[in-house]
Design a protein around this motif. Structure first.
Motif, short mmCIF file in Angstrom:
data_model
loop_
_atom_site.label_atom_id
_atom_site.label_comp_id
_atom_site.label_asym_id
_atom_site.label_seq_id
_atom_site.Cartn_x
_atom_site.Cartn_y
_atom_site.Cartn_z
N GLU A 25 -0.49 0.36 0.69
CA GLU A 25 -1.62 -0.40 1.23
C GLU A 25 -1.26 -1.17 2.51
O GLU A 25 -2.09 -1.87 3.07
CB GLU A 25 -2.12 -1.39 0.18
N ARG B 3 -1.97 3.51 -4.23
CA ARG B 3 -3.07 3.06 -3.37
C ARG B 3 -2.72 3.06 -1.89
O ARG B 3 -1.59 2.82 -1.50
CB ARG B 3 -3.45 1.63 -3.74
N MET C 125 -4.91 2.07 2.09
CA MET C 125 -5.92 1.16 2.61
C MET C 125 -6.85 1.88 3.57
O MET C 125 -6.44 2.31 4.64
CB MET C 125 -5.21 -0.02 3.32
N ALA D 225 -9.08 -0.74 -0.64
CA ALA D 225 -8.07 0.00 -1.41
C ALA D 225 -8.66 1.25 -2.05
O ALA D 225 -9.75 1.21 -2.65
CB ALA D 225 -7.47 -0.90 -2.47
#
Lengths: 174, 174
Positions: free
Chosen positions: B69, B121, B123, B129
């Protein structure tokens, strides 16, 4: 785009192979899942397309050429495929559709459709007078619209799986 | 339907052949006609799919695996294909898409995606997310949704030609 018989045939002759490419050999989950209650799975759509070859397009074209507006088309049963497809595999349905479409196009060829015949009218039981060109254009759009339906049904199996991207994918809420 | 990597790959690997089957060799009218101002023709969609292979799916998957992320995806230019496709034939676009998709799937293979990695995850610059599984599910739905867009654009070329049947063909007014 003006209706041209050759253009229409260009689409009609490739639909079975397009569907085969899209569906053949896929896991069952992609094939038998629908969009919710009273909607159709790709498997159901195949049965519907087969039923169309058997009872709709060419039979109606013949009715127009033989009887003109004097005899209404036999109404098309849009749910007959649930019986037709019972116990059959996707592979069988794809092959049957392919064979029937070849035969339909052969029969269309034998009709020697001229521009004059394209303008000939028949009688739709609900819509009233329609021409042979309109019937054939509808056949094309019907094919394409069921390809769209199949990929939409498949898409929706991942409605939750795409997470926040759902907002960018209007097909999931159609 | 829960996301499964193999199920996703089953769809992703067949999209180029499906589009080839659907479009290759068709008269130009079917290929370059769109749905009206600010809409895309099948030709435009092909360019968009190519651009996705080059800059969206695998590059974003790599960003997730490498940076998690901590680094937002590079925003995707949804109109870049107008430049990319200029002067190219449909045949070239179909072949390019086919090659790029093979490479993308090869790269995906090399990532050795495990269930743990699927949950990793990244971004998104606008959506926040997102997981690798969501990205890959979106790739699948994106393919399917553009197949739907292509057949819808083709259908609409016969909007007038179907005559009264227009009432029975919701695809023509979407």
């Amino acid at each position: 785009m003006e209706f041209q018989l050759d253009h229409a045939k260009d689409i009609l002759r490739r639909t079975p192979a397009t569907l085969k490419q899209l569906l053949h050999g896929l896991p069952d989950e992609w094939i038998v899942s629908n969009e919710g209650p009273d909607t159709w799975s790709p498997f159901d759509v195949l049965g519907h397309l087969i039923h169309g070859e058997e009872t709709d397009w060419i039979p109606r074209a013949k009715t127009i050429l033989e009887d003109g507006e004097s005899r209404s088309f036999t109404p098309f049963d849009r749910f007959a495929m649930f019986e037709i497809s019972k116990g059959r595999s996707l592979h069988e349905l794809l092959t049957t559709f392919e064979q029937l479409r070849v035969e339909s196009l052969q029969q269309l060829e034998e009709m020697n459709v001229t521009p004059e015949l394209l303008a000939k009218r028949g009688m739709h039981p609900e819509l009233g007078a329609v021409t042979l060109a309109e019937l054939l254009a509808t056949w094309v759009v019907h094919d394409l619209s069921h390809v769209a339906q199949i990929v939409r049904a498949m898409s929706k199996q991942y409605r939750q799986e795409v997470g926040p991207w759902q907002a960018y994918l209007p097909i999931l809420s159609k």
